[in-house]
Design a protein around this motif. Structure first.
Motif, PDB file in Angstrom:
ATOM      1  N   ARG A 188       0.847  -1.175   0.000  1.00  0.00           N
ATOM      2  CA  ARG A 188       0.000   0.000   0.000  1.00  0.00           C
ATOM      3  C   ARG A 188       0.900   1.250   0.000  1.00  0.00           C
ATOM      4  O   ARG A 188       1.884   1.306   0.732  1.00  0.00           O
ATOM      5  CB  ARG A 188      -0.848  -0.019   1.276  1.00  0.00           C
ATOM      6  CG  ARG A 188      -1.826   1.111   1.405  1.00  0.00           C
ATOM      7  CD  ARG A 188      -2.376   1.185   2.818  1.00  0.00           C
ATOM      8  NE  ARG A 188      -3.208   0.039   3.180  1.00  0.00           N
ATOM      9  CZ  ARG A 188      -4.290   0.134   3.958  1.00  0.00           C
ATOM     10  NH1 ARG A 188      -4.675   1.303   4.421  1.00  0.00           N
ATOM     11  NH2 ARG A 188      -4.971  -0.939   4.277  1.00  0.00           N
ATOM     12  N   VAL A 190       1.545   4.833   1.176  1.00  0.00           N
ATOM     13  CA  VAL A 190       1.090   5.644   2.311  1.00  0.00           C
ATOM     14  C   VAL A 190       1.723   7.036   2.205  1.00  0.00           C
ATOM     15  O   VAL A 190       2.947   7.147   2.099  1.00  0.00           O
ATOM     16  CB  VAL A 190       1.509   4.997   3.650  1.00  0.00           C
ATOM     17  CG1 VAL A 190       0.980   5.809   4.824  1.00  0.00           C
ATOM     18  CG2 VAL A 190       1.031   3.561   3.716  1.00  0.00           C
ATOM     19  N   ALA A 549       3.664   0.455   2.795  1.00  0.00           N
ATOM     20  CA  ALA A 549       3.290  -0.417   3.911  1.00  0.00           C
ATOM     21  C   ALA A 549       2.784  -1.725   3.313  1.00  0.00           C
ATOM     22  O   ALA A 549       2.040  -1.719   2.337  1.00  0.00           O
ATOM     23  CB  ALA A 549       2.210   0.229   4.764  1.00  0.00           C
ATOM     24  N   GLN A 550       3.191  -2.825   3.879  1.00  0.00           N
ATOM     25  CA  GLN A 550       2.763  -4.096   3.304  1.00  0.00           C
ATOM     26  C   GLN A 550       2.003  -4.939   4.301  1.00  0.00           C
ATOM     27  O   GLN A 550       2.127  -4.780   5.516  1.00  0.00           O
ATOM     28  CB  GLN A 550       3.963  -4.866   2.740  1.00  0.00           C
ATOM     29  CG  GLN A 550       4.793  -5.561   3.791  1.00  0.00           C
ATOM     30  CD  GLN A 550       5.863  -6.439   3.155  1.00  0.00           C
ATOM     31  OE1 GLN A 550       6.567  -6.032   2.243  1.00  0.00           O
ATOM     32  NE2 GLN A 550       5.997  -7.654   3.647  1.00  0.00           N
ATOM     33  N   ARG A 552       0.997  -9.134   4.671  1.00  0.00           N
ATOM     34  CA  ARG A 552       1.133 -10.481   4.096  1.00  0.00           C
ATOM     35  C   ARG A 552       0.366 -11.458   4.963  1.00  0.00           C
ATOM     36  O   ARG A 552       0.278 -11.296   6.183  1.00  0.00           O
ATOM     37  CB  ARG A 552       2.610 -10.878   3.959  1.00  0.00           C
ATOM     38  CG  ARG A 552       3.378 -10.778   5.241  1.00  0.00           C
ATOM     39  CD  ARG A 552       4.867 -11.081   5.079  1.00  0.00           C
ATOM     40  NE  ARG A 552       5.453 -11.267   6.404  1.00  0.00           N
ATOM     41  CZ  ARG A 552       6.717 -11.604   6.634  1.00  0.00           C
ATOM     42  NH1 ARG A 552       7.559 -11.782   5.621  1.00  0.00           N
ATOM     43  NH2 ARG A 552       7.149 -11.766   7.865  1.00  0.00           N
ATOM     44  N   ARG A 553      -0.202 -12.442   4.310  1.00  0.00           N
ATOM     45  CA  ARG A 553      -0.960 -13.463   5.029  1.00  0.00           C
ATOM     46  C   ARG A 553      -0.953 -14.742   4.201  1.00  0.00           C
ATOM     47  O   ARG A 553      -0.727 -14.690   2.989  1.00  0.00           O
ATOM     48  CB  ARG A 553      -2.388 -12.985   5.322  1.00  0.00           C
ATOM     49  CG  ARG A 553      -3.202 -12.632   4.099  1.00  0.00           C
ATOM     50  CD  ARG A 553      -4.501 -11.905   4.462  1.00  0.00           C
ATOM     51  NE  ARG A 553      -5.442 -12.787   5.150  1.00  0.00           N
ATOM     52  CZ  ARG A 553      -6.671 -12.424   5.514  1.00  0.00           C
ATOM     53  NH1 ARG A 553      -7.093 -11.194   5.254  1.00  0.00           N
ATOM     54  NH2 ARG A 553      -7.461 -13.276   6.100  1.00  0.00           N
TER      55      ARG A 553
ATOM     56  N   PHE B 481       2.123  -8.140  14.019  1.00  0.00           N
ATOM     57  CA  PHE B 481       1.574  -9.466  13.753  1.00  0.00           C
ATOM     58  C   PHE B 481       0.176  -9.518  14.334  1.00  0.00           C
ATOM     59  O   PHE B 481       0.007  -9.242  15.531  1.00  0.00           O
ATOM     60  CB  PHE B 481       2.468 -10.546  14.375  1.00  0.00           C
ATOM     61  CG  PHE B 481       3.902 -10.424  13.929  1.00  0.00           C
ATOM     62  CD1 PHE B 481       4.335 -11.031  12.755  1.00  0.00           C
ATOM     63  CD2 PHE B 481       4.803  -9.644  14.653  1.00  0.00           C
ATOM     64  CE1 PHE B 481       5.649 -10.879  12.309  1.00  0.00           C
ATOM     65  CE2 PHE B 481       6.120  -9.491  14.222  1.00  0.00           C
ATOM     66  CZ  PHE B 481       6.546 -10.111  13.050  1.00  0.00           C
ATOM     67  N   GLU B 494      -5.093  -3.502   9.147  1.00  0.00           N
ATOM     68  CA  GLU B 494      -4.292  -3.086   7.985  1.00  0.00           C
ATOM     69  C   GLU B 494      -4.220  -1.563   7.903  1.00  0.00           C
ATOM     70  O   GLU B 494      -3.153  -0.987   7.689  1.00  0.00           O
ATOM     71  CB  GLU B 494      -4.892  -3.651   6.689  1.00  0.00           C
ATOM     72  CG  GLU B 494      -4.729  -5.150   6.581  1.00  0.00           C
ATOM     73  CD  GLU B 494      -5.202  -5.695   5.224  1.00  0.00           C
ATOM     74  OE1 GLU B 494      -5.468  -4.890   4.315  1.00  0.00           O
ATOM     75  OE2 GLU B 494      -5.288  -6.927   5.108  1.00  0.00           O
ATOM     76  N   ALA B 498      -0.779   0.465   8.666  1.00  0.00           N
ATOM     77  CA  ALA B 498      -0.241   1.237   7.529  1.00  0.00           C
ATOM     78  C   ALA B 498      -0.016   2.681   7.968  1.00  0.00           C
ATOM     79  O   ALA B 498       1.002   3.287   7.650  1.00  0.00           O
ATOM     80  CB  ALA B 498      -1.205   1.175   6.339  1.00  0.00           C
ATOM     81  N   GLN B 503       5.155  -2.989   9.130  1.00  0.00           N
ATOM     82  CA  GLN B 503       4.780  -3.993   8.139  1.00  0.00           C
ATOM     83  C   GLN B 503       4.008  -5.094   8.857  1.00  0.00           C
ATOM     84  O   GLN B 503       4.433  -5.591   9.894  1.00  0.00           O
ATOM     85  CB  GLN B 503       6.021  -4.555   7.445  1.00  0.00           C
ATOM     86  CG  GLN B 503       6.968  -3.486   6.858  1.00  0.00           C
ATOM     87  CD  GLN B 503       6.361  -2.657   5.733  1.00  0.00           C
ATOM     88  OE1 GLN B 503       5.138  -2.566   5.575  1.00  0.00           O
ATOM     89  NE2 GLN B 503       7.209  -2.015   4.953  1.00  0.00           N
ATOM     90  N   LEU B 504       2.880  -5.467   8.272  1.00  0.00           N
ATOM     91  CA  LEU B 504       1.932  -6.332   8.967  1.00  0.00           C
ATOM     92  C   LEU B 504       1.938  -7.750   8.404  1.00  0.00           C
ATOM     93  O   LEU B 504       1.946  -7.948   7.187  1.00  0.00           O
ATOM     94  CB  LEU B 504       0.526  -5.723   8.834  1.00  0.00           C
ATOM     95  CG  LEU B 504      -0.646  -6.501   9.430  1.00  0.00           C
ATOM     96  CD1 LEU B 504      -0.486  -6.655  10.941  1.00  0.00           C
ATOM     97  CD2 LEU B 504      -1.962  -5.796   9.114  1.00  0.00           C
ATOM     98  N   THR B 505       1.930  -8.720   9.321  1.00  0.00           N
ATOM     99  CA  THR B 505       1.779 -10.124   8.951  1.00  0.00           C
ATOM    100  C   THR B 505       0.516 -10.636   9.655  1.00  0.00           C
ATOM    101  O   THR B 505       0.357 -10.449  10.861  1.00  0.00           O
ATOM    102  CB  THR B 505       3.004 -10.938   9.406  1.00  0.00           C
ATOM    103  OG1 THR B 505       4.167 -10.379   8.779  1.00  0.00           O
ATOM    104  CG2 THR B 505       2.868 -12.403   9.019  1.00  0.00           C
ATOM    105  N   VAL B 506      -0.341 -11.265   8.881  1.00  0.00           N
ATOM    106  CA  VAL B 506      -1.657 -11.661   9.402  1.00  0.00           C
ATOM    107  C   VAL B 506      -1.790 -13.191   9.426  1.00  0.00           C
ATOM    108  O   VAL B 506      -1.534 -13.850   8.408  1.00  0.00           O
ATOM    109  CB  VAL B 506      -2.786 -11.066   8.525  1.00  0.00           C
ATOM    110  CG1 VAL B 506      -4.146 -11.560   8.993  1.00  0.00           C
ATOM    111  CG2 VAL B 506      -2.733  -9.541   8.551  1.00  0.00           C
ATOM    112  N   ASN B 515       8.985 -13.323  11.584  1.00  0.00           N
ATOM    113  CA  ASN B 515       9.658 -12.072  11.228  1.00  0.00           C
ATOM    114  C   ASN B 515      10.640 -12.241  10.078  1.00  0.00           C
ATOM    115  O   ASN B 515      11.447 -11.351   9.824  1.00  0.00           O
ATOM    116  CB  ASN B 515      10.360 -11.477  12.458  1.00  0.00           C
ATOM    117  CG  ASN B 515      11.453 -12.398  12.989  1.00  0.00           C
ATOM    118  OD1 ASN B 515      11.429 -13.605  12.728  1.00  0.00           O
ATOM    119  ND2 ASN B 515      12.390 -11.851  13.730  1.00  0.00           N
TER     120      ASN B 515
END
Lengths: 556, 556
Positions: A188, A190, A549-550, A552-553, B481, B494, B498, B503-506, B515
């Motif tokens: 994304r 930002v 910004a990312q 991941r899943r 996370f 999200e 952001a 940075q996001l992990t779902v 990580n």
């Protein structure tokens, strides 16, 4: 997206750097010119003596101190002075929806703004520029009108390219031990938040449009902080951005304006505001340096000032060179950041011609020829009005008077007011040419804003080149102009000025102003010396205005 | 260019962000692994107790204070301490020739460096990393070896793309009045000058390679300033750059190294050196902040530290989540900038399962399960050695002891040393888990470097998300996370992260460390919060490292 074809053409121009513009380059080429001009003049005049309402939030009072350099009368327009916190808050509140739109949608909105300014407001803008900056009508149209719009489109191309380069999503799979991991990733864009765009007194739109559009295209909001002497062109521009944003369903406060007065400046407060994320600054070297040192944690992009230089080693046609130099030194009374100021001459004379026909013209004769060519422009009121135009600030007249009357200075050509044929009360000054030597370099290694130049007697051509490059590197400089029939000298000049960080023009004569900078083709400012840290337009000008910004899943 | 195919493949990977690497991702996949490993270990051991000569200019004396976290003995290697002015001067002297080479030539040289490190020195490097940072052998190989090389190639792709986007020349023609002006323009890429790359104690190569290569690819020289605890991996790397540069006919001083000691740090002197044009910094938040505020006029790219966060709303399989969290919290004793630290839990319990089978697991039970999973890793010496590895700095042990013995803190799982099966003298610590609430946020809104985490009892899931995002935004954070079976919760997370800039992990479980950051695919650091201002790797990381100087002249 409407305007898609225009953006594609602009993208090709940026890539090839060939000449291109979607606009008529001279007023006479504008559709239905006479009518449009009259309507623009009327729209400009309707603004005089009036409050310029912009529907801004938290208006505290109304201020305005603009004086026309052509009439030396107050314009009488006044602008809302708004609470700073409320302005930042209002600007920030539209960012989520704006940055949530696609880059293509934002580009469409911004191209519509540009198109509307061109089609509906260009002459009102031109008159506003003319009667605040002192530019001639033609320059107000071309330099501050269509060229400025072109630089805005150019910045948009770079912003779109930078955003397009980021993949919106990916499928990523790899084994870890015996397991296969499969992730769906989304990226994304930002925005930083709220950008502030400081515009200068003498040429506001040309830097403003690319800066504003670079920030807006990447999802940020923009607060314009115009120089108090030149608010009207920016108010007209801000109004257009707001109008189109609102029509397209976005918050008009994504573009707003804060004004101040010379007595109560608010520049530092704006930059130190906790919500200030980006600063674009065009203006004085002194404040620009403060901005560069103090903007952190905001990003900052500056164009300030420096000494632009001419090195005259040798040429085929000295008269052609002198004509081009004189015209460029006079253009808008050298109140442009690209105007040359320092002319480095070899004491052993300038070689003219080639082969066995080469002659050496004594340095004093070269300086006299230049003085005569400058004088000829100043003495012809019609030419003077078209080329010199008017002086933006009274301070420039004081600077000229001070330099001219200082007995330490050697005056080759004195400055005086000229009578503008159309505006008898215009603030004008014919060019001042001083003679100098590198022993007096403190005199010319600072920007002397206005129609002031220095003929600097150096030992020889090599010394002239070395002095010029060293002065640019140390004092800053945007442009360098070299004349030489010696390819080795030219090659060395290219190396020297690339290192010193000024854009070089070689052996140019003829009707194009030497310092003309073409959108889509000429990089403006290198960022390699104190004259500024940002270039119009390169990837560095846009790439940091947004972040990635990312998420991941595990993929289904 | 040799290696052209590799660069093209990397370019495709950066564009698609799919998984790719030219290297064996595990040591056992390395060609002739056993032989290579033994040779690497021998090469490492040969460095111990020796002066590491690097043919640097102006050597003043020799220093070295590295201690192996595995033996707690001095390595005894010493490195030349060089005069700073002489180092900058030597670095600068090769820049003209290096930046005069084509971007393709420079890319070829840098790919050769990377290839040579991989083929000839990877295991010496891995042992050097292991015995300075405390990483396990496998992590030294993968994280500090091949992944770091991959991130270097990735940065090269971005640098090449940024340079390729600039047209080398153009023909520009336009009419001015009745005249046709035709200009030949050339655009030259000009480097900034000398870059300085500060590397950290616990993971030096991973940030160093992309930083060094971004600067070098764009024509700059690089001086490496390693953390005094972890010099050897950088000395080996610097030697390789120098060797290949010299073989290719360039000045080896384009890459050099300055060392200091903990007693006599020289970081500030380097950054304030007048010839310092670019600073890449990885290290403490405290010094990183100073760098960001004081680097000007040098550019600066930082990665410092922050609090990485976990939000546990709901999940299908709580045990799988707990297993993944425990492993990741233990990985290299959480001495990675991406290691999670703060685990935000809903006081009303974690929903597990879906549909009618959903149950709510009380928050205390969730915390107990996590403590048990962490304890299980610490109690199994083989697992502990593989996952926790060793503690880089004695200060981390002191930090753990302090937090653990403070009566104000509520200990869910105490830390103790574990007996490393291979290195009985290793500096080790099993994880410490503290229980906390948002009322105690000062405790956890700073990076607590090492195997320390906080189970934070929030009002509910929404509060947990809000707390986590606010803490990241304010204190900095690289990774977040989230576990949730609620798509709306995920969408809100999200948006929140952001904006907060992590940075996001779902919903990730399974054998991949949570990580793990993949080169060519995962952006590392957003630059949107205090954890750093630069991202590996985006266009902003490379675009300002060079500038564009142009020359234009009448075309024939």
């Amino acid at each position: 997206m409407r305007h898609r074809a225009r953006l594609e053409q602009a993208r090709v121009a940026c890539r090839t750097r060939a000449a291109w513009s979607p606009f008529a380059d001279q007023p006479t080429g504008y559709p239905d010119f006479a009518v449009a001009r009259a309507a623009g003049e009327a729209a400009f005049k309707a603004r005089l003596g009036q409050r310029y309402t912009l529907s801004l939030p938290a208006v505290q009072d109304w201020v305005g101190e603009e004086v026309s350099p052509y009439t030396q009368q107050l314009l009488g327009a006044s602008y809302p002075r708004c609470d700073l916190d409320a302005t930042f808050k209002a600007a920030a509140s539209g960012v989520a929806a704006w940055s949530g739109a696609s880059p293509q949608q934002r580009a469409g909105v911004l191209l519509e703004v540009i198109d509307r300014i061109y089609r509906q407001h260009l002459f009102a803008l031109a008159y506003a520029v003319m009667h605040t900056t002192g530019q001639s009508f033609n320059m107000s149209y071309a330099g501050s009108g269509v060229n400025a719009l072109d630089r805005g489109i150019e910045a948009l191309v770079y912003a779109c390219d930078a955003m397009d380069a980021v993949a919106p999503q990916a499928l990523w799979q790899r084994s870890f031990g015996s397991a296969q991991i499969k992730l769906e990733k989304r990226y994304r864009l930002v925005p930083r938040g709220v950008a502030v765009c400081f515009t200068c007194a003498s040429f506001p739109t040309w830097n403003a449009y690319p800066s504003m559009i670079a920030s807006l295209a990447t999802g940020n909001a923009v607060i314009v902080k115009p120089h108090p002497a030149t608010v009207l062109p920016m108010a007209i521009s801000v109004e257009m951005f707001r109008e189109v944003l609102a029509e397209c369903g976005f918050d008009p406060n994504l573009v707003s304006m804060v004004v101040d007065t010379t007595g109560e400046p608010i520049g530092k407060r704006i930059i130190k505001h906790p919500d200030c994320a980006i600063v674009d600054f065009t203006g004085s070297a002194r404040f620009g340096q403060w901005v560069e040192q103090n903007a952190h944690p905001a990003l900052c992009y500056t164009e300030t000032a420096g000494c632009n230089v001419v090195v005259l080693d040798s040429c085929e046609d000295l008269d052609a060179v002198i004509r081009s130099l004189a015209t460029t030194l006079c253009l808008f009374s050298a109140q442009m950041c690209t105007s040359p100021q320092n002319i480095y001459l070899p004491a052993d004379g300038v070689r003219v011609g080639s082969g066995p026909a080469v002659t050496r013209v004594p340095v004093d004769e070269v300086a006299r020829k230049l003085a005569a060519a400058l004088a000829a422009i100043g003495e012809d009121p019609k030419k003077a009005a078209a080329i010199l135009a008017a002086i933006q600030s009274r301070a420039t007249l004081e600077l000229i008077a001070g330099l001219q009357s200082d007995p330490a200075n050697s005056v080759l050509l004195a400055s005086h007011a000229y009578a503008h044929p159309e505006f008898p009360a215009a603030r004008t000054a014919t060019p001042l040419l001083l003679s100098s030597t590198p022993q007096q370099r403190a005199l010319y290694t600072t920007e002397r804003f206005g129609p002031i130049s220095f003929a600097i007697r150096c030992q020889d051509s090599r010394d002239a080149l070395a002095q010029a490059a060293a002065d640019v590197r140390e004092a800053g400089g945007l442009t360098a102009f070299v004349y030489s029939t010696d390819e080795q000298f030219i090659a060395d000049a290219e190396d020297a000025f690339a290192r010193a960080g000024s854009q070089l023009t070689v052996n140019l004569t003829g009707p194009m102003p030497l310092n003309f900078a073409a959108a889509y083709s000429d990089y403006h400012v290198t960022g390699l010396n104190p004259a500024g840290n940002a270039s119009l337009t390169d990837a560095a000008f846009v790439a940091s205005r947004f972040r990635i910004a990312q998420v991941r899943r595990p993929a289904a």
